[in-house]
Motif scaffolding. Sequence first.
Motif, short mmCIF file in Angstrom:
data_model
loop_
_atom_site.label_atom_id
_atom_site.label_comp_id
_atom_site.label_asym_id
_atom_site.label_seq_id
_atom_site.Cartn_x
_atom_site.Cartn_y
_atom_site.Cartn_z
N PHE A 106 5.42 3.84 -12.62
CA PHE A 106 6.57 4.62 -12.19
C PHE A 106 7.80 3.71 -12.27
O PHE A 106 8.00 2.85 -11.42
CB PHE A 106 6.37 5.14 -10.77
CG PHE A 106 5.16 6.02 -10.65
CD1 PHE A 106 5.19 7.35 -11.09
CD2 PHE A 106 3.97 5.54 -10.11
CE1 PHE A 106 4.08 8.17 -11.00
CE2 PHE A 106 2.85 6.36 -10.01
CZ PHE A 106 2.90 7.67 -10.46
N GLU A 107 8.59 3.90 -13.32
CA GLU A 107 9.69 2.98 -13.64
C GLU A 107 10.74 2.88 -12.54
O GLU A 107 11.32 1.83 -12.32
CB GLU A 107 10.37 3.41 -14.94
CG GLU A 107 9.45 3.37 -16.15
CD GLU A 107 9.61 2.10 -16.98
OE1 GLU A 107 10.77 1.70 -17.21
OE2 GLU A 107 8.58 1.53 -17.38
N VAL A 115 2.20 -0.86 -6.98
CA VAL A 115 0.90 -1.48 -6.69
C VAL A 115 0.19 -0.67 -5.61
O VAL A 115 -1.03 -0.48 -5.65
CB VAL A 115 1.08 -2.95 -6.28
CG1 VAL A 115 -0.27 -3.58 -5.92
CG2 VAL A 115 1.73 -3.75 -7.41
N MET A 116 0.97 -0.16 -4.65
CA MET A 116 0.42 0.65 -3.55
C MET A 116 -0.31 1.89 -4.10
O MET A 116 -1.31 2.32 -3.50
CB MET A 116 1.56 1.06 -2.62
CG MET A 116 1.14 1.45 -1.23
SD MET A 116 0.58 0.02 -0.27
CE MET A 116 -0.09 0.84 1.16
N THR A 117 0.17 2.45 -5.20
CA THR A 117 -0.51 3.65 -5.73
C THR A 117 -1.95 3.34 -6.15
O THR A 117 -2.77 4.23 -6.23
CB THR A 117 0.24 4.26 -6.95
OG1 THR A 117 0.24 3.32 -8.02
CG2 THR A 117 1.66 4.67 -6.60
N GLY A 118 -2.22 2.06 -6.41
CA GLY A 118 -3.59 1.66 -6.73
C GLY A 118 -4.54 1.86 -5.56
O GLY A 118 -5.76 1.86 -5.72
N ARG A 119 -3.99 2.04 -4.36
CA ARG A 119 -4.83 2.22 -3.15
C ARG A 119 -5.15 3.67 -2.87
O ARG A 119 -5.87 3.97 -1.91
CB ARG A 119 -4.11 1.65 -1.92
CG ARG A 119 -3.90 0.15 -1.93
CD ARG A 119 -5.18 -0.64 -1.94
NE ARG A 119 -6.00 -0.46 -0.76
CZ ARG A 119 -7.20 -0.99 -0.59
NH1 ARG A 119 -7.73 -1.72 -1.54
NH2 ARG A 119 -7.89 -0.78 0.52
N ASN A 144 -4.66 -1.20 3.77
CA ASN A 144 -4.08 -0.98 2.44
C ASN A 144 -2.96 -1.97 2.16
O ASN A 144 -2.88 -2.54 1.08
CB ASN A 144 -3.56 0.45 2.32
CG ASN A 144 -4.69 1.45 2.15
OD1 ASN A 144 -5.73 1.12 1.58
ND2 ASN A 144 -4.52 2.66 2.66
N ARG A 145 -2.09 -2.17 3.14
CA ARG A 145 -0.99 -3.14 2.97
C ARG A 145 -1.55 -4.54 2.72
O ARG A 145 -1.06 -5.26 1.85
CB ARG A 145 -0.13 -3.20 4.24
CG ARG A 145 0.64 -1.96 4.54
CD ARG A 145 2.07 -2.06 4.05
NE ARG A 145 2.65 -0.73 4.00
CZ ARG A 145 3.53 -0.31 3.11
NH1 ARG A 145 3.96 -1.14 2.16
NH2 ARG A 145 4.00 0.90 3.12
N ALA A 146 -2.57 -4.92 3.47
CA ALA A 146 -3.14 -6.26 3.33
C ALA A 146 -3.74 -6.44 1.94
O ALA A 146 -3.53 -7.49 1.30
CB ALA A 146 -4.20 -6.48 4.41
N ALA A 147 -4.43 -5.43 1.44
CA ALA A 147 -5.04 -5.52 0.11
C ALA A 147 -3.96 -5.67 -0.95
O ALA A 147 -4.08 -6.48 -1.88
CB ALA A 147 -5.90 -4.28 -0.17
N VAL A 148 -2.88 -4.92 -0.80
CA VAL A 148 -1.77 -4.98 -1.76
C VAL A 148 -1.10 -6.36 -1.73
O VAL A 148 -0.81 -6.94 -2.77
CB VAL A 148 -0.76 -3.84 -1.47
CG1 VAL A 148 0.55 -4.07 -2.18
CG2 VAL A 148 -1.36 -2.50 -1.88
N ARG A 180 -1.74 -3.17 -9.99
CA ARG A 180 -2.09 -1.85 -9.48
C ARG A 180 -3.59 -1.59 -9.62
O ARG A 180 -4.23 -1.07 -8.70
CB ARG A 180 -1.31 -0.76 -10.20
CG ARG A 180 -1.65 0.61 -9.64
CD ARG A 180 -0.93 1.73 -10.31
NE ARG A 180 -1.20 1.74 -11.74
CZ ARG A 180 -0.62 2.56 -12.60
NH1 ARG A 180 0.28 3.41 -12.17
NH2 ARG A 180 -0.91 2.49 -13.88
N ALA A 181 -4.15 -1.97 -10.78
CA ALA A 181 -5.59 -1.78 -10.98
C ALA A 181 -6.39 -2.62 -9.99
O ALA A 181 -7.37 -2.14 -9.40
CB ALA A 181 -5.97 -2.14 -12.42
#
Length: 271
Positions: A106-107, A115-119, A144-148, A180-181
């Motif tokens: 998403f430009e 990156v959050m959308t990967g969650r 989720n925040r921690a993983a990102v 993101r992946a």
Amino acid sequence: MLDTDTITTPDGRTIGGTVMDLRNITLRFGGVEAIKDISFDIREGEIRAIIGPNGAGKSSMLNVISGFYVPQEGEVWYRGKLRPKMKPYEVAQQGIARTFQNIALFEGMSVLDNVMTGRLGHMKTNMLSQAIWWGRAAKEETENRAAVERVIDFLEIQAIRKTPVGRLPYGLKKRVELARALAAEPSLLLLDEPMAGMNVEEKEDMSRFILDVNDEFGTTIALIEHDMGVVMDLSDRVVVMDYGRKIGDGTPDEVRNNQAVIDAYLGVAHD
Ligand SMILES: Nc1ncnc2c1ncn2[C@@H]1O[C@H](COP(=O)(O)OP(=O)(O)O)[C@@H](O)[C@H]1O
Ligand SMILES: [Mg+2]
């Protein structure tokens, strides 16, 4: 049954049992046979390259592995189970994440939000339960925040976390796509030409990150790559495709010395 034995590569790396077994896969688009009766496997912890000239069917193959395409013929065995028809988000929940040949981010959104959308696959709490179980939703948000943040640190993109992706140079966009992946914490990561269009320095960076992901998280990786030097450096085993067929399969050295491969691919210009 899938093979559960480990094997040792010529580099002395130990690779686990079969994670994915593709058996006699045929995929057609109308009259075009993009994949013709191909079989190969992907083993736990390995870096498996898929190479071949343009139009060989590599991206189609990755789409079969990801579950995005369902082949007309053949069987996809994943972690001991014959995969039924699944939607891509269901496959994502099985620990498979991918990047695309053409960047799909998403430009207008920041690096962090992309990156959050990967969650998304990990967000189980819906609106109603958020209202009732506030504590649970808050805990999920924290996780989720921690993983990102872990991924952002790992790929060294802290400095650009607030930057809109559209403003980044190409090489960094590719890295954000990898981020993101990785945010999905996949056990099988699929990369479609992660280094295409990069300069030498960007390629070196990306190669290092791919090796680090494999090394630190034990992530199994299947990647499509054109640069033979990169393929030789990174991969444990290589599948070679040409006109939808498999024409080679083995270690980088075996593949490099295979005459059919030399004729079809290595001797000719590509891209
Ligand atoms: N969605 C599609 N619809 C129709 N034909 C397709 C589609 N995707 C790929 N193909 C065709 O399948 C063949 C293999 O394409 P592709 O898998 O993209 O090859 P590669 O990634 O090796 O360059 C090509 O002939 C291509 O035109
Ligand atoms: Mg392709």
